[in-house]
Design a protein around this motif. Structure first.
Motif, PDB file in Angstrom:
ATOM      1  N   ASN A  92       0.849  -1.185   0.000  1.00 56.35           N
ATOM      2  CA  ASN A  92       0.000   0.000   0.000  1.00 56.35           C
ATOM      3  C   ASN A  92       0.885   1.235   0.000  1.00 56.35           C
ATOM      4  N   HIS A  93       0.680   2.110  -0.963  1.00 54.77           N
ATOM      5  CA  HIS A  93       1.482   3.327  -1.092  1.00 54.77           C
ATOM      6  C   HIS A  93       2.967   2.987  -1.123  1.00 54.77           C
ATOM      7  N   ALA A  94       3.349   2.236  -2.155  1.00 59.51           N
ATOM      8  CA  ALA A  94       4.750   1.833  -2.327  1.00 59.51           C
ATOM      9  C   ALA A  94       5.230   2.213  -3.728  1.00 59.51           C
ATOM     10  N   VAL A  95       6.535   2.360  -3.862  1.00 61.36           N
ATOM     11  CA  VAL A  95       7.196   2.521  -5.157  1.00 61.36           C
ATOM     12  C   VAL A  95       8.238   1.423  -5.246  1.00 61.36           C
ATOM     13  N   VAL A  96       8.172   0.608  -6.309  1.00 64.61           N
ATOM     14  CA  VAL A  96       9.157  -0.447  -6.540  1.00 64.61           C
ATOM     15  C   VAL A  96       9.759  -0.171  -7.910  1.00 64.61           C
ATOM     16  N   GLU A  97      11.100  -0.018  -7.964  1.00 64.42           N
ATOM     17  CA  GLU A  97      11.708   0.418  -9.212  1.00 64.42           C
ATOM     18  C   GLU A  97      13.128  -0.120  -9.400  1.00 64.42           C
ATOM     19  N   PHE A  98      13.531  -0.171 -10.667  1.00 65.95           N
ATOM     20  CA  PHE A  98      14.909  -0.453 -11.110  1.00 65.95           C
ATOM     21  C   PHE A  98      15.424  -1.860 -10.831  1.00 65.95           C
ATOM     22  N   ALA A  99      14.535  -2.840 -10.691  1.00 69.67           N
ATOM     23  CA  ALA A  99      14.978  -4.229 -10.527  1.00 69.67           C
ATOM     24  C   ALA A  99      14.957  -4.942 -11.876  1.00 69.67           C
ATOM     25  N   SER A 100      15.468  -6.169 -11.899  1.00 69.35           N
ATOM     26  CA  SER A 100      15.349  -6.997 -13.105  1.00 69.35           C
ATOM     27  C   SER A 100      13.876  -7.258 -13.364  1.00 69.35           C
ATOM     28  N   THR A 101      13.192  -7.858 -12.413  1.00 67.97           N
ATOM     29  CA  THR A 101      11.736  -7.936 -12.326  1.00 67.97           C
ATOM     30  C   THR A 101      11.398  -7.352 -10.968  1.00 67.97           C
ATOM     31  N   ASN A 102      10.596  -6.301 -10.946  1.00 71.61           N
ATOM     32  CA  ASN A 102      10.349  -5.620  -9.678  1.00 71.61           C
ATOM     33  C   ASN A 102       9.672  -6.527  -8.651  1.00 71.61           C
ATOM     34  N   ILE A 103       8.612  -7.235  -9.082  1.00 74.97           N
ATOM     35  CA  ILE A 103       7.888  -8.123  -8.173  1.00 74.97           C
ATOM     36  C   ILE A 103       7.617  -9.429  -8.906  1.00 74.97           C
ATOM     37  N   PHE A 104       7.985 -10.559  -8.295  1.00 74.18           N
ATOM     38  CA  PHE A 104       7.735 -11.881  -8.872  1.00 74.18           C
ATOM     39  C   PHE A 104       6.836 -12.672  -7.938  1.00 74.18           C
ATOM     40  N   LEU A 105       5.711 -13.165  -8.464  1.00 76.77           N
ATOM     41  CA  LEU A 105       4.790 -13.998  -7.689  1.00 76.77           C
ATOM     42  C   LEU A 105       4.908 -15.436  -8.155  1.00 76.77           C
ATOM     43  N   ASP A 106       5.349 -16.314  -7.280  1.00 77.43           N
ATOM     44  CA  ASP A 106       5.471 -17.738  -7.573  1.00 77.43           C
ATOM     45  C   ASP A 106       4.386 -18.478  -6.799  1.00 77.43           C
ATOM     46  N   LYS A 107       3.254 -18.708  -7.464  1.00 73.15           N
ATOM     47  CA  LYS A 107       2.114 -19.393  -6.835  1.00 73.15           C
ATOM     48  C   LYS A 107       1.713 -18.708  -5.531  1.00 73.15           C
ATOM     49  N   SER A 108       1.733 -17.392  -5.532  1.00 79.98           N
ATOM     50  CA  SER A 108       1.398 -16.629  -4.335  1.00 79.98           C
ATOM     51  C   SER A 108       0.394 -15.537  -4.672  1.00 79.98           C
ATOM     52  N   LEU A 109      -0.137 -14.911  -3.651  1.00 86.33           N
ATOM     53  CA  LEU A 109      -1.145 -13.873  -3.771  1.00 86.33           C
ATOM     54  C   LEU A 109      -0.560 -12.552  -3.290  1.00 86.33           C
ATOM     55  N   LEU A 110      -0.826 -11.477  -4.049  1.00 90.46           N
ATOM     56  CA  LEU A 110      -0.381 -10.151  -3.638  1.00 90.46           C
ATOM     57  C   LEU A 110      -1.478  -9.143  -3.948  1.00 90.46           C
ATOM     58  N   GLN A 111      -1.717  -8.234  -2.994  1.00 92.85           N
ATOM     59  CA  GLN A 111      -2.625  -7.118  -3.198  1.00 92.85           C
ATOM     60  C   GLN A 111      -1.806  -5.844  -3.219  1.00 92.85           C
ATOM     61  N   ILE A 112      -1.992  -5.045  -4.276  1.00 96.56           N
ATOM     62  CA  ILE A 112      -1.289  -3.780  -4.429  1.00 96.56           C
ATOM     63  C   ILE A 112      -2.325  -2.670  -4.527  1.00 96.56           C
ATOM     64  N   SER A 113      -2.104  -1.583  -3.793  1.00 95.72           N
ATOM     65  CA  SER A 113      -2.982  -0.426  -3.924  1.00 95.72           C
ATOM     66  C   SER A 113      -2.164   0.860  -3.819  1.00 95.72           C
ATOM     67  N   ASP A 114      -2.589   1.847  -4.595  1.00 97.86           N
ATOM     68  CA  ASP A 114      -1.984   3.178  -4.548  1.00 97.86           C
ATOM     69  C   ASP A 114      -0.461   3.134  -4.642  1.00 97.86           C
ATOM     70  N   SER A 115       0.059   2.314  -5.565  1.00 98.56           N
ATOM     71  CA  SER A 115       1.501   2.101  -5.682  1.00 98.56           C
ATOM     72  C   SER A 115       1.976   2.297  -7.106  1.00 98.56           C
ATOM     73  N   SER A 116       3.289   2.433  -7.266  1.00 94.68           N
ATOM     74  CA  SER A 116       3.910   2.572  -8.581  1.00 94.68           C
ATOM     75  C   SER A 116       4.981   1.494  -8.739  1.00 94.68           C
ATOM     76  N   VAL A 117       4.889   0.740  -9.843  1.00 89.08           N
ATOM     77  CA  VAL A 117       5.843  -0.332 -10.140  1.00 89.08           C
ATOM     78  C   VAL A 117       6.441   0.018 -11.497  1.00 89.08           C
ATOM     79  N   ARG A 118       7.715   0.425 -11.512  1.00 84.70           N
ATOM     80  CA  ARG A 118       8.249   1.065 -12.718  1.00 84.70           C
ATOM     81  C   ARG A 118       9.736   0.765 -12.944  1.00 84.70           C
TER      82      ARG A 118
END
Length: 189
Positions: A92-118
């Motif tokens: 919630n209210h996060a910025v994730v940036e400049f990674a190879s893959t910013n977020i990787f989900l492996d058979k998992s659940l993630l909720q994102i709100s009010d965030s920037s993934v760039r």
């Protein structure tokens, strides 16, 4: 602590059974900035043990996950990986940036709100058999905004999915994608 900066020199793994719900949870408060060294990242859960990530940024005080560099570029760190035993993770209210893959989900659940993934080298979010639910967020300037495969699924609403060099959303291998009421960078969609 709120509004602190941390230079992450080694990869972090959040896994264990020591929380009140028998899940080790890393909670990150508003304004925290995590700067990851090259080839480091964060893993939530391992193959046998649960883990959870709770990012509690605030409007005007987001949590930042970025590269530990004065001149970062896409691929500067490994990103956040949520394994199959990741439980109740939220950004919630996060910025994730400049990674190879910013977020990787492996058979998992993630909720994102009010965030920037760039600014990822590959995907803002990559989903392999996992489930992403995102609202009021931005996925931009990645190769793929969101890359879904191996029966993964996503539901994205009220978000901006723009300026990605290959696809805003790429869905393959029996994956499900619902992406209604988003801005794609053009009035035509």
């Amino acid at each position: 602590y709120r509004n602190m900066a941390y230079d992450v020199k080694n990869s972090i793994t959040v896994a264990g059974m020591d929380g009140p719900d028998n899940v080790t949870t890393l909670t990150i408060e508003p304004g925290v900035r995590l700067r990851f060294n090259f080839r480091t990242g964060m893993t939530i859960s391992d193959s046998d043990t649960p883990g959870s990530l709770r990012v509690n940024g605030a409007n005007g005080s987001p949590v930042l996950f970025t590269a530990n560099s004065n001149d970062p570029s896409p691929g500067s760190w490994n990103g956040i990986s949520l394994g199959p035993n990741s439980i109740n993770s939220e950004l919630n209210h996060a910025v994730v940036e400049f990674a190879s893959t910013n977020i990787f989900l492996d058979k998992s659940l993630l909720q994102i709100s009010d965030s920037s993934v760039r600014n990822a080298n590959h995907s803002g979010v990559s989903i392999s058999g996992g489930i992403l639910s995102a609202v009021d967020s931005a996925f931009s300037k990645n190769r793929y905004g969101i890359y879904v495969y191996n029966s993964g699924s996503l539901n994205v609403t009220g978000s901006v999915i723009s300026s990605n060099s290959s696809y805003g959303i790429y869905s393959a291998n029996n994956s499900t994608a619902s992406a209604q009421f988003n801005w794609w960078g053009y009035s035509s969609g």
